[in-house]
Design an enzyme around this catalytic site. Structure first.
Site, PDB file in Angstrom:
ATOM      1  N   HIS A  29      -5.311  45.765  44.426  1.00  0.00           N
ATOM      2  CA  HIS A  29      -4.712  45.998  43.097  1.00  0.00           C
ATOM      3  C   HIS A  29      -3.612  44.958  42.895  1.00  0.00           C
ATOM      4  CE1 HIS A  29      -2.970  49.192  40.088  1.00  0.00           C
ATOM      5  NE2 HIS A  29      -2.670  47.956  39.713  1.00  0.00           N
ATOM      6  N   HIS A  31      -2.524  41.972  39.910  1.00  0.00           N
ATOM      7  CA  HIS A  31      -2.748  41.242  38.648  1.00  0.00           C
ATOM      8  C   HIS A  31      -2.272  39.820  38.865  1.00  0.00           C
ATOM      9  CE1 HIS A  31      -3.315  45.072  36.410  1.00  0.00           C
ATOM     10  NE2 HIS A  31      -2.523  45.532  37.365  1.00  0.00           N
ATOM     11  N   HIS A 213      -7.290  51.580  35.757  1.00  0.00           N
ATOM     12  CA  HIS A 213      -5.973  52.185  35.930  1.00  0.00           C
ATOM     13  C   HIS A 213      -6.029  53.589  35.315  1.00  0.00           C
ATOM     14  CE1 HIS A 213      -4.734  48.152  36.826  1.00  0.00           C
ATOM     15  NE2 HIS A 213      -3.439  48.426  36.823  1.00  0.00           N
ATOM     16  N   GLU A 216      -1.258  56.547  36.228  1.00  0.00           N
ATOM     17  CA  GLU A 216      -0.009  55.843  36.561  1.00  0.00           C
ATOM     18  C   GLU A 216       1.085  56.514  35.720  1.00  0.00           C
ATOM     19  OE1 GLU A 216       0.083  51.774  35.187  1.00  0.00           O
ATOM     20  OE2 GLU A 216       1.830  51.247  36.411  1.00  0.00           O
ATOM     21  N   ASP A 294       0.398  45.133  42.983  1.00  0.00           N
ATOM     22  CA  ASP A 294       0.361  45.220  41.518  1.00  0.00           C
ATOM     23  C   ASP A 294       0.833  43.919  40.843  1.00  0.00           C
ATOM     24  OD1 ASP A 294      -0.279  46.497  39.160  1.00  0.00           O
ATOM     25  OD2 ASP A 294       1.359  47.937  39.198  1.00  0.00           O
ATOM     26  N   ASP A 295       2.130  43.783  40.615  1.00  0.00           N
ATOM     27  CA  ASP A 295       2.704  42.597  39.955  1.00  0.00           C
ATOM     28  C   ASP A 295       3.915  42.150  40.766  1.00  0.00           C
ATOM     29  OD1 ASP A 295       1.138  42.657  37.266  1.00  0.00           O
ATOM     30  OD2 ASP A 295       1.868  44.706  37.541  1.00  0.00           O
TER      31      ASP A 295
HETATM   32  N1  ADE Z   1      -0.993  45.229  33.828  1.00  0.00           N
HETATM   33  C1  ADE Z   1      -0.293  44.635  34.793  1.00  0.00           C
HETATM   34  N2  ADE Z   1       0.288  45.536  35.578  1.00  0.00           N
HETATM   35  C2  ADE Z   1      -0.069  46.762  35.106  1.00  0.00           C
HETATM   36  C3  ADE Z   1       0.186  48.090  35.504  1.00  0.00           C
HETATM   37  N3  ADE Z   1       0.960  48.399  36.550  1.00  0.00           N
HETATM   38  N4  ADE Z   1      -0.341  49.084  34.758  1.00  0.00           N
HETATM   39  C4  ADE Z   1      -1.090  48.809  33.696  1.00  0.00           C
HETATM   40  N5  ADE Z   1      -1.383  47.579  33.291  1.00  0.00           N
HETATM   41  C5  ADE Z   1      -0.884  46.559  33.991  1.00  0.00           C
HETATM   42 ZN    ZN Z   2      -1.904  47.402  37.904  1.00  0.00          ZN
END
Ligand code: ADE
Ligand code: ZN
Length: 353
Positions: A29, A31, A213, A216, A294-295
């Site tokens: 996971h 991005h 997703h 969350e 994630d990011d």
């Molecule tokens: N796009 C990038 N990170 C995300 C996240 N945590 N949840 C939903 N969309 C995303």
């Molecule tokens: Zn994500």
């Protein structure tokens, strides 16, 4: 980078820390646009003559103070504006791979959001080409394995998603070695999985792996929608499943992987303290929990930071840490032989460290 999740977080022993750091890992996971570090973002802005509303790298980083998912997404989409050329996508991806390799990530399945770029007039072929060139280079030079998961933005319409799919399909043959999945991301609340039922059904017919997703920020009903309507093979996040005991039982029974992202959850205020994160409870209830970043450029840490944050705050045992890594291999879309090789590597590591 160290992350202080909370002032009461117990310190990890040096031995446990080095055990976690060198553990072989998969990342499921991630991005790619969320790996754009402020330094590279500034460099690309300069290269492409894009004006930024921040005076410095430090000022940009200081703005990474989020209250929820949307407050993050607003900055994340704005940041992506600096990505203009194939070389930009390549450089961003290469930088992520270097960071992931340093954390002993062996295999990564990477989300990319073409609509973020095609909306700005960037060709979808440019996006594919830049990311794929870096991934192939890493495979050839370092044996780093990867896959690409093209994700639809859920705040846009299903028609937009179909348009994106139609634009991407002529590239399928050219990227068959990498592109094997379809995902769903962006603003969750108010955009339930059902909105994308038809396009996911089409992607399923086309033979793609499917993920979304769900849970969350959205309710457990969105997880059910992702499972029953979209027919996904993994749930991205899924931490709100805990609010529905029957769903928890089902996820455990079906061994449905959850790609949990601890530092993301903390930064986006899904949890207010890492010590209260439900990752350990989900794992101990038998769910196929995995750890992911994630990011990472926005959330203060890559894979090792995420593992270390939960190992410390939730006082995970060594066996539980190994289980998380094992779940990551099992939940990947790798062929069985590759999963077997990675599992053997993990077992060997566990036996000898
Ligand atoms: N796009 C990038 N990170 C995300 C996240 N945590 N949840 C939903 N969309 C995303
Ligand atoms: Zn994500």
């Amino acid at each position: 980078m160290t992350t202080s999740a909370t002032s009461t977080t117990p310190a990890l022993s040096a031995a446990m820390r080095s055990f976690v750091e060198a553990l072989p890992k998969t990342e499921l996971h991630l991005h790619i646009e969320g790996t754009l570090e402020p330094e590279l973002l500034f460099a690309l802005a300069q290269r492409n003559k894009v004006a930024l509303p921040y005076a410095s790298v430090e000022a940009l980083r200081a703005a990474y103070d989020f209250t929820d998912l949307q407050s993050f997404l607003d900055l994340y989409y704005a940041g992506a504006n600096v990505l203009q050329t194939e070389q930009d996508f390549h450089d961003m991806t290469a930088a992520y791979i270097a960071r992931a390799r340093a954390d002993n990530v062996r295999h990564a399945e990477i989300f990319f959001d073409p609509q973020t770029h095609t909306e700005r007039g960037i060709g979808i072929d440019v996006v594919f080409a830049g990311i794929a060139r870096a991934l192939r280079q890493a495979r050839d030079e370092h044996g780093f394995s990867s896959a690409m998961i093209m994700s639809f933005l859920r705040h846009l319409s299903e028609e937009d998603a179909f348009t994106t799919l139609k634009a991407a399909l002529p590239l399928r043959e050219q990227y068959r070695d990498l592109w094997n999945g379809i995902g769903l991301d962006s603003s969750e609340r108010g955009n339930p999985p059902e909105k994308f039922a038809k396009v996911f059904a089409r992607c399923r017919e086309l033979g793609f792996h499917l993920v979304a997703h769900a849970g969350e920020e959205g309710p457990p009903a969105y997880i059910l929608g992702a499972l029953d309507v979209l027919k996904v093979e993994r749930i991205d996040h899924g931490v709100r499943s805990e609010e529905d005991p029957a769903l928890m039982e089902r996820l455990a029974r079906e061994k449905m992987p959850l790609t949990v992202c601890p530092l993301s959850n903390l930064k986006l205020c899904v949890v207010d303290d890492m010590a209260k994160h439900n990752l350990a409870r989900l794992l101990r209830a038998g769910l196929a929990v995995t750890v992911n970043s994630d990011d990472p450029a926005y959330f203060g840490g890559y894979m090792n930071d995420n593992y270390l944050a939960v190992a410390s705050a939730l006082e995970l045992s060594r066996a539980e840490i190994v289980q998380l890594a094992r779940n990551g291999i099992d939940a990947s879309f790798l062929p069985a032989a590759d999963k077997g090789r990675l599992t053997a590597e993990l077992d060997q590591y566990d036996a000898t460290h």
